[in-house]
Scaffold this motif. Sequence first.
Motif, PDB file in Angstrom:
ATOM      1  N   SER A 113     -23.735 -18.266 -45.816  1.00  0.00           N
ATOM      2  CA  SER A 113     -22.726 -17.341 -46.312  1.00  0.00           C
ATOM      3  C   SER A 113     -21.552 -18.104 -46.921  1.00  0.00           C
ATOM      4  CB  SER A 113     -22.218 -16.463 -45.167  1.00  0.00           C
ATOM      5  OG  SER A 113     -21.450 -17.239 -44.249  1.00  0.00           O
ATOM      6  N   THR A 114     -20.767 -17.388 -47.710  1.00  0.00           N
ATOM      7  CA  THR A 114     -19.594 -18.011 -48.337  1.00  0.00           C
ATOM      8  C   THR A 114     -18.611 -18.499 -47.281  1.00  0.00           C
ATOM      9  OG1 THR A 114     -19.865 -16.452 -50.164  1.00  0.00           O
ATOM     10  CG2 THR A 114     -17.827 -17.714 -50.099  1.00  0.00           C
ATOM     11  N   ALA A 115     -18.394 -17.687 -46.255  1.00  0.00           N
ATOM     12  CA  ALA A 115     -17.463 -18.085 -45.196  1.00  0.00           C
ATOM     13  C   ALA A 115     -17.951 -19.340 -44.479  1.00  0.00           C
ATOM     14  CB  ALA A 115     -17.283 -16.944 -44.202  1.00  0.00           C
ATOM     15  N   SER A 116     -19.271 -19.408 -44.248  1.00  0.00           N
ATOM     16  CA  SER A 116     -19.827 -20.584 -43.593  1.00  0.00           C
ATOM     17  C   SER A 116     -19.685 -21.825 -44.471  1.00  0.00           C
ATOM     18  CB  SER A 116     -21.300 -20.339 -43.259  1.00  0.00           C
ATOM     19  OG  SER A 116     -21.902 -21.506 -42.740  1.00  0.00           O
ATOM     20  N   LEU A 117     -19.939 -21.673 -45.767  1.00  0.00           N
ATOM     21  CA  LEU A 117     -19.768 -22.802 -46.691  1.00  0.00           C
ATOM     22  C   LEU A 117     -18.313 -23.250 -46.731  1.00  0.00           C
ATOM     23  CD1 LEU A 117     -22.011 -21.629 -49.676  1.00  0.00           C
ATOM     24  CD2 LEU A 117     -22.465 -23.563 -48.160  1.00  0.00           C
ATOM     25  N   ALA A 118     -17.388 -22.290 -46.731  1.00  0.00           N
ATOM     26  CA  ALA A 118     -15.968 -22.636 -46.763  1.00  0.00           C
ATOM     27  C   ALA A 118     -15.548 -23.378 -45.503  1.00  0.00           C
ATOM     28  CB  ALA A 118     -15.127 -21.372 -46.939  1.00  0.00           C
ATOM     29  N   ALA A 119     -16.079 -22.944 -44.359  1.00  0.00           N
ATOM     30  CA  ALA A 119     -15.739 -23.614 -43.099  1.00  0.00           C
ATOM     31  C   ALA A 119     -16.252 -25.043 -43.073  1.00  0.00           C
ATOM     32  CB  ALA A 119     -16.317 -22.820 -41.932  1.00  0.00           C
ATOM     33  N   GLN A 120     -17.398 -25.286 -43.687  1.00  0.00           N
ATOM     34  CA  GLN A 120     -17.997 -26.616 -43.643  1.00  0.00           C
ATOM     35  C   GLN A 120     -17.521 -27.528 -44.769  1.00  0.00           C
ATOM     36  OE1 GLN A 120     -22.214 -26.571 -43.157  1.00  0.00           O
ATOM     37  NE2 GLN A 120     -22.416 -28.796 -43.144  1.00  0.00           N
ATOM     38  N   HIS A 121     -17.364 -26.962 -45.975  1.00  0.00           N
ATOM     39  CA  HIS A 121     -17.099 -27.798 -47.158  1.00  0.00           C
ATOM     40  C   HIS A 121     -15.736 -27.558 -47.785  1.00  0.00           C
ATOM     41  CE1 HIS A 121     -21.331 -28.954 -47.134  1.00  0.00           C
ATOM     42  NE2 HIS A 121     -21.676 -27.683 -47.138  1.00  0.00           N
ATOM     43  N   GLY A 122     -15.012 -26.539 -47.343  1.00  0.00           N
ATOM     44  CA  GLY A 122     -13.737 -26.190 -47.957  1.00  0.00           C
ATOM     45  C   GLY A 122     -13.889 -25.015 -48.905  1.00  0.00           C
ATOM     46  N   ARG A 123     -12.799 -24.295 -49.091  1.00  0.00           N
ATOM     47  CA  ARG A 123     -12.831 -23.062 -49.878  1.00  0.00           C
ATOM     48  C   ARG A 123     -13.266 -23.303 -51.318  1.00  0.00           C
ATOM     49  NH1 ARG A 123     -10.441 -17.888 -49.609  1.00  0.00           N
ATOM     50  NH2 ARG A 123     -10.054 -16.972 -51.670  1.00  0.00           N
ATOM     51  N   GLU A 124     -12.694 -24.300 -51.984  1.00  0.00           N
ATOM     52  CA  GLU A 124     -13.000 -24.510 -53.401  1.00  0.00           C
ATOM     53  C   GLU A 124     -14.472 -24.888 -53.602  1.00  0.00           C
ATOM     54  OE1 GLU A 124     -11.135 -23.650 -55.960  1.00  0.00           O
ATOM     55  OE2 GLU A 124      -9.827 -22.882 -54.379  1.00  0.00           O
ATOM     56  N   ALA A 125     -14.998 -25.707 -52.705  1.00  0.00           N
ATOM     57  CA  ALA A 125     -16.413 -26.078 -52.810  1.00  0.00           C
ATOM     58  C   ALA A 125     -17.302 -24.854 -52.603  1.00  0.00           C
ATOM     59  CB  ALA A 125     -16.748 -27.157 -51.786  1.00  0.00           C
ATOM     60  N   ALA A 126     -16.931 -24.009 -51.646  1.00  0.00           N
ATOM     61  CA  ALA A 126     -17.713 -22.795 -51.405  1.00  0.00           C
ATOM     62  C   ALA A 126     -17.683 -21.876 -52.617  1.00  0.00           C
ATOM     63  CB  ALA A 126     -17.169 -22.066 -50.172  1.00  0.00           C
ATOM     64  N   LEU A 127     -16.518 -21.724 -53.233  1.00  0.00           N
ATOM     65  CA  LEU A 127     -16.409 -20.875 -54.417  1.00  0.00           C
ATOM     66  C   LEU A 127     -17.212 -21.449 -55.579  1.00  0.00           C
ATOM     67  CD1 LEU A 127     -12.630 -19.862 -54.328  1.00  0.00           C
ATOM     68  CD2 LEU A 127     -14.604 -18.606 -53.480  1.00  0.00           C
ATOM     69  N   ALA A 128     -17.210 -22.762 -55.727  1.00  0.00           N
ATOM     70  CA  ALA A 128     -18.006 -23.392 -56.782  1.00  0.00           C
ATOM     71  C   ALA A 128     -19.490 -23.131 -56.572  1.00  0.00           C
ATOM     72  CB  ALA A 128     -17.730 -24.889 -56.819  1.00  0.00           C
ATOM     73  N   MET A 129     -19.930 -23.172 -55.313  1.00  0.00           N
ATOM     74  CA  MET A 129     -21.334 -22.909 -55.010  1.00  0.00           C
ATOM     75  C   MET A 129     -21.680 -21.459 -55.332  1.00  0.00           C
ATOM     76  SD  MET A 129     -23.849 -24.802 -53.707  1.00  0.00           S
ATOM     77  CE  MET A 129     -25.370 -24.136 -54.402  1.00  0.00           C
ATOM     78  N   ARG A 130     -20.800 -20.538 -54.995  1.00  0.00           N
ATOM     79  CA  ARG A 130     -21.053 -19.137 -55.298  1.00  0.00           C
ATOM     80  C   ARG A 130     -21.087 -18.900 -56.812  1.00  0.00           C
ATOM     81  NH1 ARG A 130     -24.058 -17.259 -53.361  1.00  0.00           N
ATOM     82  NH2 ARG A 130     -23.511 -15.191 -54.161  1.00  0.00           N
ATOM     83  N   SER A 143     -17.720  -5.009 -44.044  1.00  0.00           N
ATOM     84  CA  SER A 143     -17.208  -6.360 -43.817  1.00  0.00           C
ATOM     85  C   SER A 143     -17.642  -7.306 -44.934  1.00  0.00           C
ATOM     86  CB  SER A 143     -17.701  -6.869 -42.456  1.00  0.00           C
ATOM     87  OG  SER A 143     -17.302  -8.198 -42.236  1.00  0.00           O
ATOM     88  N   GLN A 144     -18.902  -7.183 -45.385  1.00  0.00           N
ATOM     89  CA  GLN A 144     -19.388  -8.026 -46.475  1.00  0.00           C
ATOM     90  C   GLN A 144     -18.590  -7.808 -47.752  1.00  0.00           C
ATOM     91  OE1 GLN A 144     -23.655  -7.940 -47.228  1.00  0.00           O
ATOM     92  NE2 GLN A 144     -24.015  -7.403 -45.092  1.00  0.00           N
ATOM     93  N   VAL A 145     -18.331  -6.555 -48.079  1.00  0.00           N
ATOM     94  CA  VAL A 145     -17.585  -6.258 -49.301  1.00  0.00           C
ATOM     95  C   VAL A 145     -16.147  -6.752 -49.184  1.00  0.00           C
ATOM     96  CG1 VAL A 145     -16.707  -4.396 -50.763  1.00  0.00           C
ATOM     97  CG2 VAL A 145     -19.069  -4.323 -49.912  1.00  0.00           C
ATOM     98  N   ALA A 146     -15.551  -6.589 -48.015  1.00  0.00           N
ATOM     99  CA  ALA A 146     -14.182  -7.080 -47.802  1.00  0.00           C
ATOM    100  C   ALA A 146     -14.121  -8.600 -47.939  1.00  0.00           C
ATOM    101  CB  ALA A 146     -13.681  -6.638 -46.421  1.00  0.00           C
ATOM    102  N   GLU A 147     -15.117  -9.287 -47.372  1.00  0.00           N
ATOM    103  CA  GLU A 147     -15.157 -10.745 -47.486  1.00  0.00           C
ATOM    104  C   GLU A 147     -15.331 -11.175 -48.936  1.00  0.00           C
ATOM    105  OE1 GLU A 147     -18.484 -13.941 -46.444  1.00  0.00           O
ATOM    106  OE2 GLU A 147     -17.467 -13.233 -44.625  1.00  0.00           O
ATOM    107  N   ALA A 148     -16.189 -10.465 -49.667  1.00  0.00           N
ATOM    108  CA  ALA A 148     -16.392 -10.800 -51.081  1.00  0.00           C
ATOM    109  C   ALA A 148     -15.094 -10.633 -51.867  1.00  0.00           C
ATOM    110  CB  ALA A 148     -17.496  -9.929 -51.672  1.00  0.00           C
ATOM    111  N   ARG A 149     -14.357  -9.586 -51.578  1.00  0.00           N
ATOM    112  CA  ARG A 149     -13.078  -9.376 -52.276  1.00  0.00           C
ATOM    113  C   ARG A 149     -12.081 -10.459 -51.922  1.00  0.00           C
ATOM    114  NH1 ARG A 149     -13.094  -2.836 -51.219  1.00  0.00           N
ATOM    115  NH2 ARG A 149     -14.530  -2.310 -52.947  1.00  0.00           N
ATOM    116  N   GLU A 150     -12.117 -10.906 -50.670  1.00  0.00           N
ATOM    117  CA  GLU A 150     -11.188 -11.957 -50.239  1.00  0.00           C
ATOM    118  C   GLU A 150     -11.462 -13.270 -50.966  1.00  0.00           C
ATOM    119  OE1 GLU A 150      -9.594 -15.287 -48.277  1.00  0.00           O
ATOM    120  OE2 GLU A 150     -11.702 -14.807 -47.950  1.00  0.00           O
ATOM    121  N   PHE A 151     -12.734 -13.592 -51.169  1.00  0.00           N
ATOM    122  CA  PHE A 151     -13.064 -14.825 -51.887  1.00  0.00           C
ATOM    123  C   PHE A 151     -12.983 -14.640 -53.400  1.00  0.00           C
ATOM    124  CE2 PHE A 151     -15.096 -15.995 -47.805  1.00  0.00           C
ATOM    125  CZ  PHE A 151     -14.575 -17.268 -47.662  1.00  0.00           C
ATOM    126  N   GLY A 152     -13.162 -13.409 -53.879  1.00  0.00           N
ATOM    127  CA  GLY A 152     -12.927 -13.117 -55.285  1.00  0.00           C
ATOM    128  C   GLY A 152     -13.962 -13.607 -56.262  1.00  0.00           C
TER     129      GLY A 152
END
Length: 454
Positions: free
Chosen positions: A86-103, A146-155
């Motif tokens: 998940s995006t949240a899991s990627l952000a926790a492990q690699h950082g927010r910007e890396a997770a967003l780049a992966m998405r 919750s999924q939709v809220a998380e998606a909006r948070e990451f944008g």
Amino acid sequence: MTEADYRGLSYWHATVDDELTPRSPLDGDTDVDVAIIGAGLTGLWTAYELQRRDPDLRIALLEKEIAGFGASGRNGGWVSALFPRSTASLAAQHGREAALAMRRAMIGTVDEVGAVVEREGIHCDYVRGGTVVYARSDAQWADARSQVAEAREFGVDALELWSAERVRAAGALGAVYDPACARVHPAALTRSLARIVESRGAVIHEQTEVMTWAPGRVETARGVVRARHVIAALEGYGAGLAPLRRRVLPLYSLMIATQPLSDEVWQQLGIEHGQTFSDGRHLVIYGQRTADNRIAFGGRGARYHWGSAIRPEYDRVDGVFAHLAATLHELFPALPELSIEHAWGGPLGVPRDWHASVHYDPSSGLGRASGYVGDGLSTTNLAGRTLADLVTGADTELTRLPWVGHRSPRWEPEPLRFLGANAGLLAMTAADAEERATGRSSLVARVMAPLIGH
């Protein structure tokens, strides 16, 4: 195996407009620039992208059966932006910007596959209609919100929350709609890519079993291939070879395909051409409306086999097929009595932390990509583009994505692997039962979530 045998692998193989007669095997030792082990989508996309970057490269693909024999030709036909973590899991492990780049890379890959299909004139029923994930219980509806809220948070992901009035699945309180998904005929895509890379100079040696590999060489049952670059593109089948043993676990997913349904029935189901569908249960199901109006529908539930064994008889489990047919009727009570005209299965690849990865070591020339956990139809394209950049020494946005160089822990030795993998399947089944009984999010699923990348 003969062409007739390969036709029986799946509905996709039975209906692909291509001869499935095996190409000539390797005939003795040879030298190339790039040796690719496996002629599924990872290997074929890698060859395709390498040819775009350097048309003069001598490329050989080594395949034990035929191109598209494995998961690449048998899957659910979702060209999706799904990634096993998940995006949240990627952000926790690699950082927010890396997770967003992966998405962003995964979302862009859906259109990238479509662009190749159009550019190359590939006839594979590609239609980008998005995917609908029904929420059919209070727990699933809470998770959907919750999924939709998380998606909006990451944008990045453009998820939509649909009300119950927009969906026709039984008991649905609503759904999550993700526009970043296309339907495709996977065997048609895979076999077309094989012909394309072959027409541009790559050689595909089918019926050529690889025994092992090392820097600069691949040893097969029919000779040695010497190469500066050696790329392993085996997904779940890598578990049977020493260099990748315990790197990936082969977990079976099975599918059925119905007879063609009338337009009136499809209107009742509320599923358009190009749409794929699922629901929010923990034991994954997935379906699509095929170009000829069938339901192609699959799910997990087949058990893991001791020692990561992969055998033809594991492709078909009558109990799982019966469960899939019953699940379809439970999901869509408006369905008439269904004739199941095709039933099949095969292994997908699961890394220990459910994190797909791409690797390339320029000093040894060894590379690989794997661990898609069933989300590989589009992820393989991203892997191929990334490997092509790594092999040719390019420094790009793709080579800096967080899955490049990621190392998953090895799976435990037997019997721990057998016990753990099958306990996980039982836990997901129990989690669904718990939610049906309590109406609340499962405690079992909450315990399991960190183990499967959520």
